[in-house]
Design a protein around this motif. Sequence first.
Motif, PDB file in Angstrom:
ATOM      1  N   GLY A  71     -38.361  -1.756 -80.547  1.00 52.25           N
ATOM      2  CA  GLY A  71     -38.389  -3.216 -80.577  1.00 52.25           C
ATOM      3  C   GLY A  71     -37.721  -3.866 -79.385  1.00 52.25           C
ATOM      4  O   GLY A  71     -38.106  -4.958 -78.961  1.00 52.25           O
ATOM      5  N   GLY A  72     -36.692  -3.202 -78.856  1.00 51.71           N
ATOM      6  CA  GLY A  72     -36.017  -3.670 -77.659  1.00 51.71           C
ATOM      7  C   GLY A  72     -35.499  -5.092 -77.718  1.00 51.71           C
ATOM      8  O   GLY A  72     -35.062  -5.587 -78.755  1.00 51.71           O
ATOM      9  N   ARG A  73     -35.566  -5.750 -76.580  1.00 50.27           N
ATOM     10  CA  ARG A  73     -35.021  -7.102 -76.416  1.00 50.27           C
ATOM     11  C   ARG A  73     -35.674  -8.119 -77.359  1.00 50.27           C
ATOM     12  O   ARG A  73     -35.006  -8.980 -77.917  1.00 50.27           O
ATOM     13  N   ALA A  74     -36.992  -7.989 -77.570  1.00 48.77           N
ATOM     14  CA  ALA A  74     -37.683  -8.942 -78.440  1.00 48.77           C
ATOM     15  C   ALA A  74     -37.126  -8.866 -79.863  1.00 48.77           C
ATOM     16  O   ALA A  74     -36.898  -9.903 -80.503  1.00 48.77           O
ATOM     17  N   LEU A  75     -36.863  -7.661 -80.348  1.00 48.66           N
ATOM     18  CA  LEU A  75     -36.282  -7.501 -81.677  1.00 48.66           C
ATOM     19  C   LEU A  75     -34.864  -8.068 -81.710  1.00 48.66           C
ATOM     20  O   LEU A  75     -34.494  -8.780 -82.646  1.00 48.66           O
ATOM     21  N   ALA A  76     -34.088  -7.795 -80.695  1.00 51.94           N
ATOM     22  CA  ALA A  76     -32.702  -8.282 -80.639  1.00 51.94           C
ATOM     23  C   ALA A  76     -32.648  -9.803 -80.603  1.00 51.94           C
ATOM     24  O   ALA A  76     -31.774 -10.403 -81.222  1.00 51.94           O
ATOM     25  N   GLU A  77     -33.571 -10.419 -79.890  1.00 57.10           N
ATOM     26  CA  GLU A  77     -33.573 -11.880 -79.815  1.00 57.10           C
ATOM     27  C   GLU A  77     -34.029 -12.507 -81.129  1.00 57.10           C
ATOM     28  O   GLU A  77     -33.485 -13.520 -81.557  1.00 57.10           O
ATOM     29  N   PHE A  83     -29.191  -5.131 -84.483  1.00 61.44           N
ATOM     30  CA  PHE A  83     -28.458  -4.301 -83.527  1.00 61.44           C
ATOM     31  C   PHE A  83     -26.973  -4.243 -83.868  1.00 61.44           C
ATOM     32  O   PHE A  83     -26.151  -3.918 -83.025  1.00 61.44           O
ATOM     33  N   ALA A  84     -26.632  -4.525 -85.126  1.00 63.73           N
ATOM     34  CA  ALA A  84     -25.236  -4.430 -85.555  1.00 63.73           C
ATOM     35  C   ALA A  84     -24.799  -2.970 -85.466  1.00 63.73           C
ATOM     36  O   ALA A  84     -25.599  -2.048 -85.614  1.00 63.73           O
ATOM     37  N   ALA A  85     -23.526  -2.758 -85.220  1.00 61.86           N
ATOM     38  CA  ALA A  85     -23.000  -1.393 -85.134  1.00 61.86           C
ATOM     39  C   ALA A  85     -23.006  -0.709 -86.503  1.00 61.86           C
ATOM     40  O   ALA A  85     -23.042   0.509 -86.590  1.00 61.86           O
ATOM     41  N   ASP A  86     -23.005  -1.473 -87.565  1.00 66.43           N
ATOM     42  CA  ASP A  86     -22.942  -0.970 -88.936  1.00 66.43           C
ATOM     43  C   ASP A  86     -24.347  -0.941 -89.533  1.00 66.43           C
ATOM     44  O   ASP A  86     -25.002  -1.980 -89.640  1.00 66.43           O
TER      45      ASP A  86
END
Length: 177
Positions: A71-77, A83-86
Motif C-alpha cells: 500500500g505504501g504512501r497512499a495507504l499511510a496517507e 502504520f502504527a508500531a503496535d
Amino acid sequence: VGSEEAREEVEALIADVLFRPRDAEDLRESVLEMRDTMALHKTPGGELDVKLQRGGLVDFEFLVHYLQLRGGRALAEAHPAAFAADLGRTIPALVAAGLLPQGFHEDYDLMTRLLVAGRLLAPGGNEPPPLAARALAQACRQSDYASLLRALAEARQRVAGTWHAILGQDIIHQQGS
C-alpha cells in the motif's frame, strides 16, 4: 533518543524504505519465500504454539507487513494508523481500509492472549494440566479448554483463508494441520 534533527533523519530514512514503490508480484513472491523459509527453520512446538503454527501470529505479521509495503504512501496517507508500531492498532486500521476482513482483530486478540498466558500455563505450546487448562481458557476469554481449542482452530482457519485470499497460498494444508 537523540536530537530532534536525528530523529527526523531516521524517520525520513524509514519512510523512504517503507514507501518505496514495489512490484506487487515480486513483493508477494518475496513474502512467500521468506515465510516458507522461516517455517522450515523455526518449527512450532505443540498445538498451542500460536506464534509459529501456520495461521498463527507470524502469519498475521507477514500479512500486515505485506499490506503495508504494497500500500505504501497512499495507504499511510489514507489510513495513518495502518502504520502504527503496535499491531493491535494497525490491524483495525487495515480492516477499516477494507484490506483485512472483519473479525481479524478478534482473532489476533485471542492469539496474543494465548501466547502470553500460554508461556506460563502451557510451556512449549503443549497441552497444560487440567487446572492450568482452565486458567488458560479463562485468560483467553473462553468458557473452557475445549472451547479455547475450537476458537483457536477457527481463528487459524480464518487467518489461513485471509492468507490465501491475499497471497494465493494454502498454508494450513501445507503443514498437514
